[in-house]
Design an enzyme around this catalytic site. Structure first.
Site, PDB file in Angstrom:
ATOM      1  N   GLY A 187      -5.928  -1.918   1.173  1.00 59.73           N
ATOM      2  CA  GLY A 187      -5.048  -3.016   0.765  1.00 59.73           C
ATOM      3  C   GLY A 187      -5.444  -4.412   1.211  1.00 59.73           C
ATOM      4  N   GLU A 192      -4.356  -7.005   8.056  1.00 64.17           N
ATOM      5  CA  GLU A 192      -3.595  -6.053   7.239  1.00 64.17           C
ATOM      6  C   GLU A 192      -2.976  -6.771   6.049  1.00 64.17           C
ATOM      7  OE1 GLU A 192      -2.933  -3.209   6.487  1.00 64.17           O
ATOM      8  OE2 GLU A 192      -2.535  -1.826   8.132  1.00 64.17           O
ATOM      9  N   ASP A 193      -2.794  -6.044   4.967  1.00 66.05           N
ATOM     10  CA  ASP A 193      -2.036  -6.617   3.861  1.00 66.05           C
ATOM     11  C   ASP A 193      -0.538  -6.557   4.137  1.00 66.05           C
ATOM     12  OD1 ASP A 193      -2.348  -3.856   3.754  1.00 66.05           O
ATOM     13  OD2 ASP A 193      -2.054  -3.739   1.601  1.00 66.05           O
ATOM     14  N   ASP A 250       4.765  -2.262   7.323  1.00 69.30           N
ATOM     15  CA  ASP A 250       5.979  -1.647   6.791  1.00 69.30           C
ATOM     16  C   ASP A 250       6.728  -1.017   7.975  1.00 69.30           C
ATOM     17  OD1 ASP A 250       7.840  -0.278   5.275  1.00 69.30           O
ATOM     18  OD2 ASP A 250       6.421   0.599   3.898  1.00 69.30           O
ATOM     19  N   THR A 251       6.479   0.253   8.261  1.00 72.27           N
ATOM     20  CA  THR A 251       7.118   0.873   9.431  1.00 72.27           C
ATOM     21  C   THR A 251       6.489   0.382  10.732  1.00 72.27           C
ATOM     22  OG1 THR A 251       5.580   2.732   9.452  1.00 72.27           O
ATOM     23  CG2 THR A 251       7.582   2.981   8.115  1.00 72.27           C
ATOM     24  N   LEU A 257      -0.305  -0.187  12.171  1.00 76.68           N
ATOM     25  CA  LEU A 257      -0.795  -1.257  13.040  1.00 76.68           C
ATOM     26  C   LEU A 257      -0.736  -0.835  14.513  1.00 76.68           C
ATOM     27  CD1 LEU A 257      -2.008  -4.005  12.739  1.00 76.68           C
ATOM     28  CD2 LEU A 257       0.269  -5.007  12.882  1.00 76.68           C
ATOM     29  N   LYS A 270       7.694  -6.108   6.197  1.00 77.57           N
ATOM     30  CA  LYS A 270       9.078  -5.743   5.840  1.00 77.57           C
ATOM     31  C   LYS A 270       9.812  -5.467   7.144  1.00 77.57           C
ATOM     32  CE  LYS A 270       7.962  -3.284   1.562  1.00 77.57           C
ATOM     33  NZ  LYS A 270       7.953  -1.937   0.949  1.00 77.57           N
ATOM     34  N   ASP A 277      -0.905  -1.919  -3.747  1.00 79.32           N
ATOM     35  CA  ASP A 277      -0.828  -1.090  -4.947  1.00 79.32           C
ATOM     36  C   ASP A 277       0.449  -0.254  -4.980  1.00 79.32           C
ATOM     37  OD1 ASP A 277      -1.620   0.711  -2.787  1.00 79.32           O
ATOM     38  OD2 ASP A 277      -1.896   2.185  -4.368  1.00 79.32           O
ATOM     39  N   ARG A 308      -3.451  -3.558  -7.863  1.00 83.62           N
ATOM     40  CA  ARG A 308      -4.053  -4.161  -6.669  1.00 83.62           C
ATOM     41  C   ARG A 308      -4.608  -5.548  -6.953  1.00 83.62           C
ATOM     42  NH1 ARG A 308      -4.589  -0.793  -2.197  1.00 83.62           N
ATOM     43  NH2 ARG A 308      -4.985   1.374  -2.668  1.00 83.62           N
TER      44      ARG A 308
HETATM   45  C1  PRP Z   1      -0.498   0.325   3.612  1.00 80.16           C
HETATM   46  C2  PRP Z   1      -0.971  -0.933   4.307  1.00 80.16           C
HETATM   47  C3  PRP Z   1      -0.940  -0.563   5.761  1.00 80.16           C
HETATM   48  C4  PRP Z   1       0.126   0.510   5.827  1.00 80.16           C
HETATM   49  C5  PRP Z   1       1.343  -0.069   6.474  1.00 80.16           C
HETATM   50  O1  PRP Z   1      -1.587   1.150   3.399  1.00 80.16           O
HETATM   51  O2  PRP Z   1      -2.231  -1.320   3.879  1.00 80.16           O
HETATM   52  O3  PRP Z   1      -2.197  -0.085   6.197  1.00 80.16           O
HETATM   53  O4  PRP Z   1       0.432   0.920   4.500  1.00 80.16           O
HETATM   54  O5  PRP Z   1       2.369   0.891   6.548  1.00 80.16           O
HETATM   55  P1  PRP Z   1       3.117   1.229   7.891  1.00 80.16           P
HETATM   56  O6  PRP Z   1       3.466  -0.062   8.561  1.00 80.16           O
HETATM   57  O7  PRP Z   1       4.343   1.978   7.416  1.00 80.16           O
HETATM   58  O8  PRP Z   1       2.244   2.084   8.715  1.00 80.16           O
HETATM   59  P2  PRP Z   1      -1.559   2.366   2.379  1.00 80.16           P
HETATM   60  O9  PRP Z   1      -1.251   3.637   3.116  1.00 80.16           O
HETATM   61  O10 PRP Z   1      -0.642   2.028   1.235  1.00 80.16           O
HETATM   62  O11 PRP Z   1      -3.051   2.464   1.915  1.00 80.16           O
HETATM   63  P3  PRP Z   1      -3.923   1.420   1.060  1.00 80.16           P
HETATM   64  O12 PRP Z   1      -4.043   0.169   1.891  1.00 80.16           O
HETATM   65  O13 PRP Z   1      -5.230   2.107   0.887  1.00 80.16           O
HETATM   66  O14 PRP Z   1      -3.198   1.154  -0.240  1.00 80.16           O
END
Ligand code: PRP
Length: 188
Positions: free
Chosen positions: A55, A110-111, A114-115, A119, A142, A170, A176
């Site tokens: 991402g 990082e893009d 989320d949770t 990271l 988020k 994505d 993407r």
């Molecule tokens: C996404 C994003 C982070 C992760 C964050 O990756 O790039 O690495 O989710 O989520 P979290 O804070 O809940 O751990 P994803 O698994 O969608 O893979 P991608 O980057 O290859 O699309």
């Protein structure tokens, strides 16, 4: 003469996701972040930018080109166990950085946060390589979805709990390369 049809990347069709953050806003924020990072690391020999695949590839490309300090690029890949659009919180390393980061200043790029599990895992994993420092940069976060407390040193935008795509993000590998960040409705 060869006739080439050029598709304008700014074109938004009726089927494209609804915009949450437009291209101009992203460009401006990336420039600001790059300025702040360049200032903070101005006395460092070299900053190692670690992009998290997949991402972060577009954010990393734009951010790294706007820095005014010496920098090198590394990539790392992880995978979250889980199904559909929700992660289980368990993170697995798929590809480590290629270079030696011992004694180096590292910035994880990082893009999205989320949770926070990814990271948090990456900070611990990269710290085990003995770098001089590890800091974090994410384009969007988020905050409502946070399950673990993880510090984002350089943050682009806090966003609501919507499924976002574009600028590297994505949904099921689609959208993407959308030039802006838009909202989609997941089907699961
Ligand atoms: C996404 C994003 C982070 C992760 C964050 O990756 O790039 O690495 O989710 O989520 P979290 O804070 O809940 O751990 P994803 O698994 O969608 O893979 P991608 O980057 O290859 O699309």
């Amino acid at each position: 003469m060869l006739a080439v049809a050029i598709c304008c990347e700014n074109e938004v069709t009726q089927n494209d996701p609804k915009a949450l953050i437009g291209e101009a806003a992203i460009d401006a924020r990336v420039l600001e972040l790059a300025g702040q990072i360049s200032k903070d690391y101005e006395n460092c020999d070299e900053l190692v930018l670690v992009g998290v695949l997949k991402g972060a590839f577009i954010f990393l490309a734009d951010l790294s080109r706007r820095l005014t300090i010496p920098r090198v690029i590394e990539f790392i890949a992880v995978s979250s166990y889980g199904s559909g659009s929700r992660s289980s919180g368990a993170v697995r390393l798929v590809m480590d950085v290629r270079g030696n980061i011992e004694g180096k200043h590292v910035l994880i790029v990082e893009d999205i946060v989320d949770t926070g599990h990814t990271l948090q895992y990456l900070i611990g994993m990269l710290e085990s390589h003995g770098p001089a420092s590890v800091k974090t940069c994410a384009l969007v976060r988020k905050a409502e979805r946070a399950e673990v407390e993880v510090n984002v040193d350089y943050l682009g935008f806090d966003i609501p709990d919507e499924w976002v795509v574009g600028y590297g993000l994505d949904y099921a590998e689609k959208n993407r390369t959308l030039p802006y960040i838009g909202i989609v409705t997941p089907s699961d």
